[in-house]
Motif scaffolding. Structure first.
Motif, short mmCIF file in Angstrom:
data_model
loop_
_atom_site.label_atom_id
_atom_site.label_comp_id
_atom_site.label_asym_id
_atom_site.label_seq_id
_atom_site.Cartn_x
_atom_site.Cartn_y
_atom_site.Cartn_z
N ARG A 261 45.74 39.20 39.11
CA ARG A 261 46.66 38.59 40.06
C ARG A 261 46.38 37.10 40.08
NH1 ARG A 261 47.98 39.20 46.32
NH2 ARG A 261 45.91 38.37 46.62
N GLU A 263 46.70 33.51 42.22
CA GLU A 263 46.96 32.95 43.54
C GLU A 263 46.92 31.43 43.45
OE1 GLU A 263 47.53 34.10 46.71
OE2 GLU A 263 47.70 36.20 46.09
N TYR A 265 45.02 29.03 45.08
CA TYR A 265 43.73 28.37 44.84
C TYR A 265 42.69 29.38 44.35
CZ TYR A 265 42.74 29.57 49.81
OH TYR A 265 42.57 30.19 51.00
N GLY A 266 42.33 29.22 43.09
CA GLY A 266 41.31 30.08 42.51
C GLY A 266 41.90 31.25 41.75
N GLU A 267 41.08 31.81 40.93
CA GLU A 267 41.47 32.96 40.12
C GLU A 267 41.07 34.24 40.85
OE1 GLU A 267 42.66 33.51 36.70
OE2 GLU A 267 43.62 31.62 37.29
N TYR A 268 41.90 35.23 40.84
CA TYR A 268 41.57 36.47 41.52
C TYR A 268 41.59 37.65 40.54
CZ TYR A 268 42.45 34.00 45.85
OH TYR A 268 42.39 33.12 46.88
N ILE A 269 40.74 38.57 40.76
CA ILE A 269 40.88 39.86 40.08
C ILE A 269 41.00 40.89 41.20
CG2 ILE A 269 39.81 41.59 38.58
CD1 ILE A 269 38.10 39.26 37.46
N GLN A 270 42.16 41.48 41.32
CA GLN A 270 42.32 42.46 42.38
C GLN A 270 42.10 43.86 41.83
OE1 GLN A 270 46.12 43.33 44.00
NE2 GLN A 270 45.41 43.19 46.11
#
Lengths: 340, 340, 340, 340
Positions: A261, A263, A265-270
């Motif tokens: 996913r 977003e 601000y910043g990288e996400y791993i959901q």
């Protein structure tokens, strides 16, 4: 042909072992032995065909006796086990195998030299529920990686003046973790507190580090009124929970799946939860299974997952955790030792 | 008279705060502020009566504005909070208050000097379920002594590249523990592992030692598909479990009672489980309650349990745990500091 | 002085009864009797001190024998019980007491005439969990009124060709309901379906109406893989659930409280849930308790809650429900009979 | 192109419908209508773009309005629905569709004649959890045969003076059962009691017989403080439980398997429990889904599972059950009627 067995120590757990060995068709409970006549008297009616004695030598000197079960107080385990092995008999020892690694290794070495079976009563590694967990790990069903595992052993039990929660409750979870992971731990640490009796830890948190990066975490306590007996293993694809307080849902498997996913601000791993699966587990008692396994090991000399070597590593971990406990949780490195 | 509020930062948690403040009869959501026009555009329809702006100064320069809510990325919290206070306005800051103790103390001091409210969004200390737990502890219903407490915050959530599980999940349990125990911690430690992304711990075990001997234990993880949100407190007479994943059974109280027992070898203290009690807990949302509390604090200047001082101690614990995390779990002593 | 007992019928439930009577200090298991030698042979080793025989007359002719336990197939219960009573011995009969009310009343009358104990194995009325429920009702803790109660007895069990779910599972819940309510039912009805075997209902819904207006509802099934063993009683102030599948939470009490409320159209009475309480229940096995009670009743002639009269009303309900079952659920009025 | 909708009746459930239709991108909430100005006033702020009126004719006379939602008191449903259809507009009616079968059929016929959509708010047939259950049945995953199903709808809710538990709670379970089984019922019966208010049943047990032999059983109550919202379906191979009170475990599937067994007296068929599976169910709100479905049906005229015909059979069952309720549970045969 029946395996002839004698049980030594009938005060606490011994009668349960005697009863289970007595019930096995392939086994004959030849002797019940205890230093205390009054303890023997309590059990005579239950085992009318067994010989009752206060002399261990009666067992050791009987050439027709195949094996001896040691259910005496922990400090006597190693010496009695060695005596049994020296008399040329197989030995089954209540957990923990010894109070020191040196003593545990002595038992293990003696068994190996004499070609005899030494088996420790780490009965959870014979539990059908944990066998299902072990199978999932070994077949890679939890995912490519196992991340970490944690054990909860909490309840209001018998608080002993001479044994803390680590030595009393820890052998169960430690033996299970070593067996599930299948590696020799590289480092351990532990912290704990003594609330009920000074100097006897009644709550202990422990940590076992394995070379592959897997972590095992222990929560042991005698203070919690809500009894817990759990082992949770978290892998990259699934999590499995073994809960021994459940009657019909001993093992629960939770699926998951990573969802990338993006977003602002910043990288996400959901990652999210998926299906839950609760396999049917046979209801056979682990105590019966561990006794059966000892009897069959005596008969066919097949290796067991709780042999002397396994028992010695458990003692090593307990000893190193005690050292850490006394030193505010400082990590203690384990030797790469020849012993396991 | 209504309290006029502006919310800064609408990308992640900000809209939830805006919505809750907007719903309060005693509050007027005067401004919605974000640097990104497109973020503002997403929320214009929801708050038709508010002024939307990319300039923080529009808020700071408005003499009729009472307070500002900071819901921006964590690294900006402390500086923005100081700007707000320097402009003579009350401030509500998303957790954690700052990235360093020094910064957190700066906010706290500024608020004290100016006689303004600085409040941190530690919303769990406003949860009706945890209020019930706090009441039991304070009235001595868990027994003469509180032994230890432990928090479980485990799930598959959003894994951030720039924030580990300690900083992301820890503020909840740490703020609750400090508030429940009511003491300044003397020592903390933490261990953790990074499985998904190198250098970003996704599972962390923490330990907080309080001067009275109470221990708080944390289990924080982003890897577990079975979501847990629990806080367990064990006292000498009772244990209470707060479980935020339950809908109707948020709080469960377990009775116990010591039973002396004598055995053949060694002294025993047996303790057993007793009745279980599950009090009815009001279903009011904590987020609504924390917003109400801020608005009323602005109106009456009454102290709150998550003021700047409380927020600063949480940051101190986080910072010390980070230090311990980087040093294999070595215990880190906390200053007795004037700050709290 | 010990009560001397003989058990007749060792094929199915008999051995459990034999084992429990054998363990009681105040009781001597004098005889094990079965028509089938091979059935007797299976149990000789378990009861080495008992006399094994295929002749019931051996028991009836033994003047030193106090009582006989009947665990034979249901159709033989009444006749065998009468023989035992005619021989001047007390009798304990497996449930149901008989296949017809007439037969059940015959046993009851005979016992009364001879001044002997006739007791039916409705073991749930001796369950510590249901004793707690009964106590709550009798002390008025469920409120001024008891409204209704319902039993769930569902599982995948043994499906018998010669006994439907009503006769096989029903005696448990019916005996409990009659005992809890303490009234003679005025009317019953039942509907059911035969899915697995034509003519043998494997799912039955039953209804018992008591003169006070209390209703008992039964759900009996052999088709449900999720085992249920529940009895729920709803009173004007509280609801109590007995769940025999729970290990530590057998009894759960739910509070409620009426809250008047006015709405625009129509009058409302709103009621909401309150606290939940789970009392600690002793873990003693009901089978052990029912055996103890029989032995003590033989010794002191104290009345029991599952005497012949109670057993006869259960049979009356079963018989009337069978009639209703065969007539599409038409309500069947019960006689006000002298029998109970 | 957006569907233009008006909602009539804003006192109880109407505002929830208005909110859900208002949120849909493909729908415009053009009107809010209620006879009571003060009721309208409560909702003006929530729907600033809608026209508020006390005159239904404002809606019926607006040629640009596509559809009307009826959320008025039940006795007015049928007449208002007919007015809407006669004005050439689609209609969505709160459950139940009418108080009599004749009225319900009138609505249904009118919709068919005019080629308009008439849809009833049986929102559970749009629940993702029950969609999973329906899929399992239709794909034969519960086994070759479906045996029976039962619904539990018990809680302490609002007790109405003018509507009993059957009419208030029953439409949910009846609509679900008819939809799951996919057959027109042949016979129904019901019994019930009035504890709180004379003449208004607050606990009702119902039974629906389908031509294939499947039975549906209902337990409806306003007296139970432990809220239940369950539907259980038992097939020859599996059982599935839908539990709407669970947050993460809405649907649970229980495997079973027949095991032939021979015993001494009588033939046995033993069946045992197997694995348990809990599929992940999407968390979308059924109310949102039913509104979406109505809007899309208006746009594309696709049939829905809760059309006028379905709504009419639900009313037929309610009416026949009321008849049975008044006659001690006597079974009432349903016409084979052209209506469905």
């Amino acid at each position: 042909m029946s395996v002839r067995i004698g049980v030594v120590g009938l005060n606490y757990w011994g009668p349960n072992l005697a009863r289970n060995f007595d019930r096995l068709a392939s086994c004959e409970l030849a002797y019940c032995c205890d230093l205390d006549e009054s303890v023997l008297d309590r059990h005579r009616a239950s085992f009318p065909l067994s010989t009752f004695t206060t002399r261990l030598d009666d067992l050791l000197e009987d050439d027709t006796l195949d094996a001896v079960v040691i259910a005496t107080p922990v400090p006597t385990h190693a010496n009695l086990a060695c005596k049994v092995l020296e008399a040329g008999k197989h030995v089954f020892v209540e957990k923990p195998l010894a109070l020191t690694t040196a003593d545990a290794v002595r038992v293990e070495n003696l068994a190996r030299e004499r070609g005899l079976i030494a088996m420790v009563d780490h009965l959870l590694v014979y539990h059908p529920g944990l066998a299902a967990v072990k199978g999932m790990i070994d077949r890679g069903e939890l995912g490519k990686d196992t991340y970490y595992l944690y054990g909860n052993r909490q309840n209001l039990g018998i608080v002993r003046a001479d044994e803390n929660a680590l030595w009393s409750l820890g052998p169960h979870d430690i033996s299970v973790m070593l067996w599930l992971v299948g590696e020799r731990p590289s480092e351990v640490s532990a912290t704990g507190e003594s609330y009920l009796q000074p100097g006897v830890e009644d709550v202990v948190f422990g940590r076992i580090k394995f070379p592959s990066g897997i972590i095992g975490h222990l929560h042991l306590s005698w203070l919690d009124p809500h009894k817990m007996r759990k082992m949770t293993v978290i892998g990259s694809e699934r999590m499995v929970v073994f809960d021994d307080m459940e009657t019909e849902r001993k093992v629960t498997v939770y699926d998951k799946g990573p969802i990338p996913r993006t977003e602002t601000y910043g990288e996400y791993i959901q990652v999210r939860s998926g299906d839950i699966h609760i396999p049917k587990i046979p209801a056979t008692e682990p105590l019966r299974l561990v006794c059966e396994r000892f009897v069959s090991a005596v008969a066919d000399r097949a290796p067991t997952p709780s042999d002397g070597a396994a028992g010695a590593v458990v003692v090593e971990v307990l000893e190193a955790m005690s050292e850490s406990l006394a030193d505010s949780g400082r990590p203690v490195t384990l030797s790469t030792g020849v012993s396991a």
